[in-house]
Design a protein around this motif. Structure first.
Motif, PDB file in Angstrom:
ATOM      1  N   VAL A 120       0.750  -1.263  -0.032  1.00  0.00           N
ATOM      2  CA  VAL A 120       0.022  -0.149   0.035  1.00  0.00           C
ATOM      3  C   VAL A 120       0.951   1.152  -0.175  1.00  0.00           C
ATOM      4  CG1 VAL A 120      -1.677   1.297   1.278  1.00  0.00           C
ATOM      5  CG2 VAL A 120      -1.841  -1.309   1.171  1.00  0.00           C
ATOM      6  N   ASP A 121       0.558   2.154  -0.731  1.00  0.00           N
ATOM      7  CA  ASP A 121       1.420   3.587  -0.972  1.00  0.00           C
ATOM      8  C   ASP A 121       0.965   4.449  -0.026  1.00  0.00           C
ATOM      9  OD1 ASP A 121       2.890   2.519  -3.068  1.00  0.00           O
ATOM     10  OD2 ASP A 121       1.082   2.909  -4.523  1.00  0.00           O
ATOM     11  N   VAL A 122      -0.192   4.626   0.314  1.00  0.00           N
ATOM     12  CA  VAL A 122      -0.587   5.664   1.409  1.00  0.00           C
ATOM     13  C   VAL A 122      -1.739   4.733   2.202  1.00  0.00           C
ATOM     14  CG1 VAL A 122       0.209   7.705   0.253  1.00  0.00           C
ATOM     15  CG2 VAL A 122      -2.068   7.000  -0.104  1.00  0.00           C
ATOM     16  N   PHE A 123      -2.053   5.092   3.264  1.00  0.00           N
ATOM     17  CA  PHE A 123      -3.311   5.041   4.067  1.00  0.00           C
ATOM     18  C   PHE A 123      -4.098   6.033   4.476  1.00  0.00           C
ATOM     19  CE2 PHE A 123      -0.253   1.660   5.170  1.00  0.00           C
ATOM     20  CZ  PHE A 123      -0.733   0.555   4.997  1.00  0.00           C
ATOM     21  N   VAL A 124      -5.445   6.024   4.451  1.00  0.00           N
ATOM     22  CA  VAL A 124      -6.213   7.202   4.808  1.00  0.00           C
ATOM     23  C   VAL A 124      -7.147   6.635   6.017  1.00  0.00           C
ATOM     24  CG1 VAL A 124      -7.930   6.574   3.016  1.00  0.00           C
ATOM     25  CG2 VAL A 124      -8.197   8.723   4.048  1.00  0.00           C
ATOM     26  N   LEU A 125      -6.789   7.518   7.070  1.00  0.00           N
ATOM     27  CA  LEU A 125      -7.656   6.859   8.240  1.00  0.00           C
ATOM     28  C   LEU A 125      -8.965   7.648   8.493  1.00  0.00           C
ATOM     29  CD1 LEU A 125      -7.437   5.728  11.028  1.00  0.00           C
ATOM     30  CD2 LEU A 125      -6.423   7.665  12.091  1.00  0.00           C
ATOM     31  N   VAL A 126     -10.119   6.848   8.714  1.00  0.00           N
ATOM     32  CA  VAL A 126     -11.252   7.331   8.956  1.00  0.00           C
ATOM     33  C   VAL A 126     -11.567   7.239  10.450  1.00  0.00           C
ATOM     34  CG1 VAL A 126     -13.784   6.860   8.421  1.00  0.00           C
ATOM     35  CG2 VAL A 126     -12.228   6.568   6.773  1.00  0.00           C
ATOM     36  N   SER A 127     -11.607   8.309  11.098  1.00  0.00           N
ATOM     37  CA  SER A 127     -11.486   8.534  12.572  1.00  0.00           C
ATOM     38  C   SER A 127     -12.205   9.649  13.180  1.00  0.00           C
ATOM     39  CB  SER A 127     -10.227   8.287  13.239  1.00  0.00           C
ATOM     40  OG  SER A 127     -10.314   8.097  14.524  1.00  0.00           O
ATOM     41  N   CYS A 128     -12.339   9.875  14.466  1.00  0.00           N
ATOM     42  CA  CYS A 128     -12.902  11.126  14.907  1.00  0.00           C
ATOM     43  C   CYS A 128     -11.903  12.184  14.709  1.00  0.00           C
ATOM     44  CB  CYS A 128     -13.319  10.892  16.364  1.00  0.00           C
ATOM     45  SG  CYS A 128     -11.684  10.879  17.582  1.00  0.00           S
ATOM     46  N   PRO A 129     -12.330  13.519  14.655  1.00  0.00           N
ATOM     47  CA  PRO A 129     -11.161  14.688  14.356  1.00  0.00           C
ATOM     48  C   PRO A 129      -9.939  14.600  15.458  1.00  0.00           C
ATOM     49  CG  PRO A 129     -13.640  15.347  14.521  1.00  0.00           C
ATOM     50  CD  PRO A 129     -13.671  14.007  14.971  1.00  0.00           C
ATOM     51  N   GLU A 130     -10.257  14.155  16.566  1.00  0.00           N
ATOM     52  CA  GLU A 130      -8.927  14.279  17.427  1.00  0.00           C
ATOM     53  C   GLU A 130      -8.060  12.997  17.287  1.00  0.00           C
ATOM     54  OE1 GLU A 130     -10.039  14.665  21.477  1.00  0.00           O
ATOM     55  OE2 GLU A 130     -11.396  16.470  21.207  1.00  0.00           O
ATOM     56  N   ASN A 131      -8.375  11.959  16.652  1.00  0.00           N
ATOM     57  CA  ASN A 131      -7.530  10.888  16.398  1.00  0.00           C
ATOM     58  C   ASN A 131      -7.141  10.836  14.962  1.00  0.00           C
ATOM     59  OD1 ASN A 131      -7.305   9.663  19.154  1.00  0.00           O
ATOM     60  ND2 ASN A 131      -9.558   9.134  18.793  1.00  0.00           N
ATOM     61  N   SER A 132      -7.578  11.566  14.082  1.00  0.00           N
ATOM     62  CA  SER A 132      -7.110  11.576  12.781  1.00  0.00           C
ATOM     63  C   SER A 132      -5.884  12.241  12.559  1.00  0.00           C
ATOM     64  CB  SER A 132      -8.301  12.290  11.937  1.00  0.00           C
ATOM     65  OG  SER A 132      -8.368  13.579  12.206  1.00  0.00           O
ATOM     66  N   LEU A 133      -5.311  13.061  13.298  1.00  0.00           N
ATOM     67  CA  LEU A 133      -4.063  13.912  12.966  1.00  0.00           C
ATOM     68  C   LEU A 133      -2.916  12.930  13.632  1.00  0.00           C
ATOM     69  CD1 LEU A 133      -5.150  17.646  13.405  1.00  0.00           C
ATOM     70  CD2 LEU A 133      -4.635  16.412  11.243  1.00  0.00           C
ATOM     71  N   LEU A 134      -2.326  12.057  12.646  1.00  0.00           N
ATOM     72  CA  LEU A 134      -1.160  11.173  13.319  1.00  0.00           C
ATOM     73  C   LEU A 134       0.204  11.852  13.123  1.00  0.00           C
ATOM     74  CD1 LEU A 134      -2.536   7.638  12.629  1.00  0.00           C
ATOM     75  CD2 LEU A 134      -2.839   8.853  14.718  1.00  0.00           C
ATOM     76  N   ASP A 135       1.113  11.553  13.908  1.00  0.00           N
ATOM     77  CA  ASP A 135       2.411  11.915  13.766  1.00  0.00           C
ATOM     78  C   ASP A 135       2.765  10.770  12.675  1.00  0.00           C
ATOM     79  OD1 ASP A 135       5.051  12.707  13.432  1.00  0.00           O
ATOM     80  OD2 ASP A 135       5.348  12.589  15.522  1.00  0.00           O
ATOM     81  N   ASN A 136       3.312  11.346  11.357  1.00  0.00           N
ATOM     82  CA  ASN A 136       3.855  10.319  10.166  1.00  0.00           C
ATOM     83  C   ASN A 136       5.070   9.717  10.566  1.00  0.00           C
ATOM     84  OD1 ASN A 136       1.463   9.564   8.104  1.00  0.00           O
ATOM     85  ND2 ASN A 136       1.142  11.398   8.911  1.00  0.00           N
ATOM     86  N   GLN A 137       5.921  10.381  11.469  1.00  0.00           N
ATOM     87  CA  GLN A 137       7.402   9.911  11.390  1.00  0.00           C
ATOM     88  C   GLN A 137       7.625   8.741  11.676  1.00  0.00           C
ATOM     89  OE1 GLN A 137       9.145  12.857  14.225  1.00  0.00           O
ATOM     90  NE2 GLN A 137       8.726  14.374  12.931  1.00  0.00           N
ATOM     91  N   GLU A 138       6.827   7.963  12.499  1.00  0.00           N
ATOM     92  CA  GLU A 138       7.103   6.396  12.970  1.00  0.00           C
ATOM     93  C   GLU A 138       6.529   5.584  11.928  1.00  0.00           C
ATOM     94  OE1 GLU A 138       5.518   5.914  16.774  1.00  0.00           O
ATOM     95  OE2 GLU A 138       6.924   7.025  17.802  1.00  0.00           O
ATOM     96  N   PHE A 139       5.483   6.117  11.109  1.00  0.00           N
ATOM     97  CA  PHE A 139       4.870   4.951  10.340  1.00  0.00           C
ATOM     98  C   PHE A 139       5.802   4.837   8.918  1.00  0.00           C
ATOM     99  CE2 PHE A 139       1.525   6.336  12.904  1.00  0.00           C
ATOM    100  CZ  PHE A 139       0.681   5.320  13.063  1.00  0.00           C
ATOM    101  N   TYR A 140       5.958   3.731   8.306  1.00  0.00           N
ATOM    102  CA  TYR A 140       6.414   3.340   7.131  1.00  0.00           C
ATOM    103  C   TYR A 140       5.712   3.840   6.036  1.00  0.00           C
ATOM    104  CZ  TYR A 140       9.167  -0.020   9.801  1.00  0.00           C
ATOM    105  OH  TYR A 140      10.038  -0.736  10.770  1.00  0.00           O
ATOM    106  N   LYS A 141       4.742   4.186   5.823  1.00  0.00           N
ATOM    107  CA  LYS A 141       3.800   4.798   5.080  1.00  0.00           C
ATOM    108  C   LYS A 141       3.060   5.852   5.098  1.00  0.00           C
ATOM    109  CE  LYS A 141       5.556   2.361   1.682  1.00  0.00           C
ATOM    110  NZ  LYS A 141       4.696   1.246   0.840  1.00  0.00           N
ATOM    111  N   PRO A 142       2.632   6.965   4.659  1.00  0.00           N
ATOM    112  CA  PRO A 142       1.898   8.209   5.059  1.00  0.00           C
ATOM    113  C   PRO A 142       0.600   7.828   5.482  1.00  0.00           C
ATOM    114  CG  PRO A 142       3.230   8.877   3.135  1.00  0.00           C
ATOM    115  CD  PRO A 142       3.307   7.252   3.220  1.00  0.00           C
TER     116      PRO A 142
END
Length: 530
Positions: free
Chosen positions: A374-396
């Motif tokens: 998978v090239d990128v992921f899109v997260l369907v979540s509540c507003p407070e949990n949707s903004l993730l720090d992408n530094q640790e994840f292998y894909k955005p």
């Protein structure tokens, strides 16, 4: 600095501990007041619930025993505590409660106030201490420091002190706008605040003007006597000549005449966290001042929001480059999550990309690392949990709004940011219709890789089924893209376990090893069998 890893040994997993901040727990003598036991009992007994689920965040689990004991003294209803939440603790976990056949949920602690749809919910925020007089002094300082009028917002755990604070401000600072926290009522079940005698009256943000015109019978229960509208989903919420009442993230407030929220400075009461980040990203044109009641520190937030927005726009560019998109379901409780998943599938398909849906529970690096195709992921979540720090994840990991920016050619980047995925659905004020089906695809240059890319599909697209690739011809130029994750999987050296049906000999079943993987009963200290 230690680097994060997606893989752990068995010993590390067993011995790993989770640090929990227990400074928010309270003394047993304060349980009835802080957790509003009398209101909880009134909610349970008046509705004759037979089975009640209590949901606590990790930092308040230490008080769960005292809360259950206090509730059981006033009711014969069966009460139990949810051992773990399926997703974020700020969201109401309706799925886990339904597994236990609960009739309702009492949600304690901080909440994102996302609308629910399955079970009745009572919000008990927990009355965390705040020095009202000291907080009032800091608001006075803010009104002197800021050139703009002040809008007061706060974490829900301090909602109990806002009425007293508003009385002090009314006589000396009438220009300060005080927001009020409300739990949005749902259509099939009711959400309540423990401090409210009746359910709060506000326009249900699931219903738009179009919906209300089709269902006039419900309009009286959805419209408040103050004519409050949810600006996040109203069809037409442009500037008005009169006072504007708005609702954002369960917080309602009335702005002054001929003013928008961009004309205000925001004074936020609460600690650093997801709630503050969500508000700052959404109202990114407003200066922010914060006051933390736990440390009694007042300061002007110096976070470079423009830099943060540019980081998020970088993810949009990654989304435009992607060929395979993974839709990660990060909630099963927020209303309309199925609608936004369907919407994402549609825009991803029309952009000429492939999408796959993943249901992985609580998100972490290790889970997403299993899907490297998978090239990128899109997260369907509540507003407070949707903004993730992408530094640790292998894909955005993108938000639904960012994915739509990447796929919907009709939506332009203006600097405005949307964290609530329900705002981009049809009928909402932030919705932008997709271009017509006969609109030709567009080709541009990636700002990240410098390669040519195409957005959209043409009717004359030629597909090569044999090699599982799609070739798009446009202006004497061929662009080759992966048609599915299956092509990526076919090129990997290891593809997983193969059944080899019909070729594996049948053997007699024998007794296996006993114990746990870290140390079986028939193993020595050196790990050999005895």
């Amino acid at each position: 600095m230690e680097s994060a890893t997606a893989f752990y040994s068995g010993t590390e997993v067993i011995q790993r501990s989770i640090s929990v901040d227990d400074t928010l727990t309270i003394k047993a003598g304060n349980v009835h007041s802080v957790y509003e036991i009398s209101q909880c009992l009134q909610f349970i007994n008046s509705n004759e619930f037979k089975k009640v689920a209590l949901q606590f965040p990790d930092e308040l689990l230490g008080d769960s025993g005292a809360v259950i004991k206090a509730l059981e003294e006033g009711t014969t209803t069966k009460i139990f505590v949810l051992a773990d939440t399926s997703y974020g603790s700020c969201c109401v976990d309706e799925i886990a409660s339904q597994h236990a056949n609960a009739d309702c949920i009492i949600h304690y602690g901080s909440a994102c106030l996302s609308p629910t749809s399955r079970l009745p919910v009572l919000y008990v925020f927990g009355q965390q201490p705040v020095d009202v007089a000291h907080c009032y002094d800091q608001i006075t300082k803010c009104s002197q420091d800021s050139e703009e009028p002040v809008l007061l917002m706060y974490d829900v755990v301090y909602a109990h002190a806002i009425d007293e604070l508003e009385r002090l401000l009314h006589s000396t600072h009438p220009g300060v706008i005080v927001s009020k926290v409300n739990a949005s009522p749902s259509t099939s079940s009711n959400s309540y605040r423990a401090s409210d005698a009746v359910k709060p009256t506000a326009l249900d943000d699931e219903h738009t003007s179009k919906d209300l015109s089709q269902d006039k019978d419900n309009s009286s229960s959805l419209l408040s006597k103050d004519n409050i509208t949810d600006s996040s989903l109203s069809v037409d919420n442009t500037a008005t000549n009169s006072a504007s009442s708005q609702c954002h993230f369960g917080r309602t407030f009335t702005l002054a005449d001929n003013c928008t929220i961009d004309d205000y400075a925001v004074f936020y009461i609460g600690s650093e966290g997801r709630t503050l980040t969500n508000l700052m990203m959404t109202f990114n044109k407003c200066p922010f001042y914060t006051y933390d009641p736990r440390t009694q520190i007042y300061r002007r937030e110096t976070l470079n929001v423009n830099r943060a927005l540019m980081k998020r726009y970088y993810l949009v560019e990654k989304g435009k480059d992607a060929n395979v998109v993974g839709i990660v379901v990060g909630t099963l409780g927020v209303r309309d999550y199925l609608a936004v998943i369907a919407h994402l599938k549609e825009i991803i398909k029309k952009a000429g990309k492939k999408s796959y849906t993943f249901l992985v529970g609580k998100l972490n690096v290790a889970k997403l690392a299993n899907f490297m195709e998978v090239d990128v992921f899109v997260l369907v979540s509540c507003p407070e949990n949707s903004l993730l720090d992408n530094q640790e994840f292998y894909k955005p990991v993108l938000t639904p709004f960012e994915m739509e920016l990447a796929c919907n050619r009709a939506r332009e980047w203006t600097g405005d940011y949307v964290t609530d995925f329900r705002q981009i659905l049809p009928g909402a004020s932030k919705h932008v219709p997709l271009p017509a089906d006969n609109t030709p695809s567009e080709t541009d240059v990636s700002l990240i890789t410098g390669n040519l890319r195409t957005l959209g599909t043409d009717d004359d697209t030629e597909s090569s089924v044999g090699d599982a690739k799609a070739v798009v011809a446009r202006d004497n130029m061929a662009i080759t893209t992966h048609s599915s994750a299956g092509e990526y999987l076919a090129g990997r050296s290891w593809r997983g376990l193969e059944q080899d049906l019909g070729n594996t000999p049948v053997t007699k079943a024998v007794e296996g090893m006993k114990g746990i993987a870290a140390g079986y009963a028939n193993e020595t200290d050196e790990g050999t069998q005895v």
